[in-house]
Design a protein around this motif. Structure first.
Motif, PDB file in Angstrom:
ATOM      1  N   GLU A  21      -1.823  -5.339  -7.679  1.00  0.00           N
ATOM      2  CA  GLU A  21      -2.104  -3.914  -7.491  1.00  0.00           C
ATOM      3  C   GLU A  21      -1.042  -3.044  -8.155  1.00  0.00           C
ATOM      4  OE1 GLU A  21      -2.469  -3.349  -3.297  1.00  0.00           O
ATOM      5  OE2 GLU A  21      -4.590  -3.919  -3.271  1.00  0.00           O
ATOM      6  N   GLU A  35      -1.474  -0.642 -11.567  1.00  0.00           N
ATOM      7  CA  GLU A  35      -1.161   0.788 -11.638  1.00  0.00           C
ATOM      8  C   GLU A  35      -0.230   1.089 -12.814  1.00  0.00           C
ATOM      9  OE1 GLU A  35      -1.417   4.760 -10.697  1.00  0.00           O
ATOM     10  OE2 GLU A  35      -2.591   3.071  -9.923  1.00  0.00           O
ATOM     11  N   ARG A  63       0.832  -1.213   0.000  1.00  0.00           N
ATOM     12  CA  ARG A  63       0.000   0.000   0.000  1.00  0.00           C
ATOM     13  C   ARG A  63       0.859   1.253   0.000  1.00  0.00           C
ATOM     14  NH1 ARG A  63      -3.386  -3.045   3.571  1.00  0.00           N
ATOM     15  NH2 ARG A  63      -2.308  -2.181   5.381  1.00  0.00           N
TER      16      ARG A  63
END
Length: 226
Positions: free
Chosen positions: A132, A136, A72
């Motif tokens: 993830e 991106e 994250r």
């Protein structure tokens, strides 16, 4: 009467959870995932081992959440860098540079997140992390394609290939072992960024200009010791 946690209690619990994760991250950065054990992490976090288990009932859950938290943070850094860029090609270059810089600045931790053998199953967390980040990068490639800066291509496949190449080159088994020096680190970041941009179709002169542009940014300069 139903007990409701007060705002202060919620803050205290969140702070303790963050302290445990920070301790686990420090352990992994110093000694790899093998160093992420409940008792040593508890000592680092200044809590009892039982407290760690209340937040993370198993070592697998602790390491999985560590992987998710590190990912994250990296994803947020990629988005900040790309969103601050003046155009889609610059945004893609910023995203790739950020991945490279984060990987090189924490090589032991990066390897632990990616592929270091561990004695518990954290494959789901690792897969989610890669998806993830790759997603991106794919979004940035797609934006450059739609803007006419890159040729049409399978952006998801291209992003996966780029991410794999970056990780293999910088922390994989074949990665150089002399990248702690700031000058060599900077050269490595430039090399892999240039490779990535060329691979998706950026013309050489433009790719070189984008690489120079990225290494002049304050964040990249600070992380590679420029």
């Amino acid at each position: 009467m139903v007990y409701r946690r007060t705002h202060q209690v919620v803050k205290r619990l969140a702070a303790r959870r963050s302290a445990i994760l920070a301790a686990a991250r420090e352990a992994a950065a110093e000694g790899g995932m093998a160093a992420v054990q409940i008792a040593p992490v508890a000592v680092r976090a200044n809590v009892a081992a039982g407290t760690v288990y209340r937040y993370f009932p198993s070592k697998a859950e602790l390491i999985s959440e560590l992987i998710a938290e590190v990912s994250r943070d990296e994803l947020a850094a990629i988005r900040r860098a790309a969103d601050a860029a003046p155009g889609p090609s610059s945004a893609l270059a910023a995203a790739v540079t950020t991945v490279a810089v984060h990987t090189l600045s924490q090589r032991r931790l990066a390897w632990g997140i990616l592929a270091e053998p561990v004695d518990v199953d954290v494959s789901a967390s690792r897969l989610a992390s890669r998806r993830e980040i790759a997603g991106e990068i794919a979004a940035r490639i797609d934006a450059a394609v739609r803007a006419g800066h890159l040729p049409a291509q399978d952006t998801a496949l291209a992003a996966t290939a780029l991410l794999g190449a970056l990780h293999e080159a910088l922390v994989g088994p074949l990665a150089p072992d002399n990248l702690d020096d700031s000058a060599k680190m900077r050269d490595a970041v430039q090399t892999v960024t240039l490779l990535a941009l060329r691979a998706v179709g950026v013309m050489d002169a433009r790719a070189r200009g984008l690489v120079v542009q990225q290494t002049l940014l304050p964040t990249a300069k600070a992380l590679v010791g420029a």
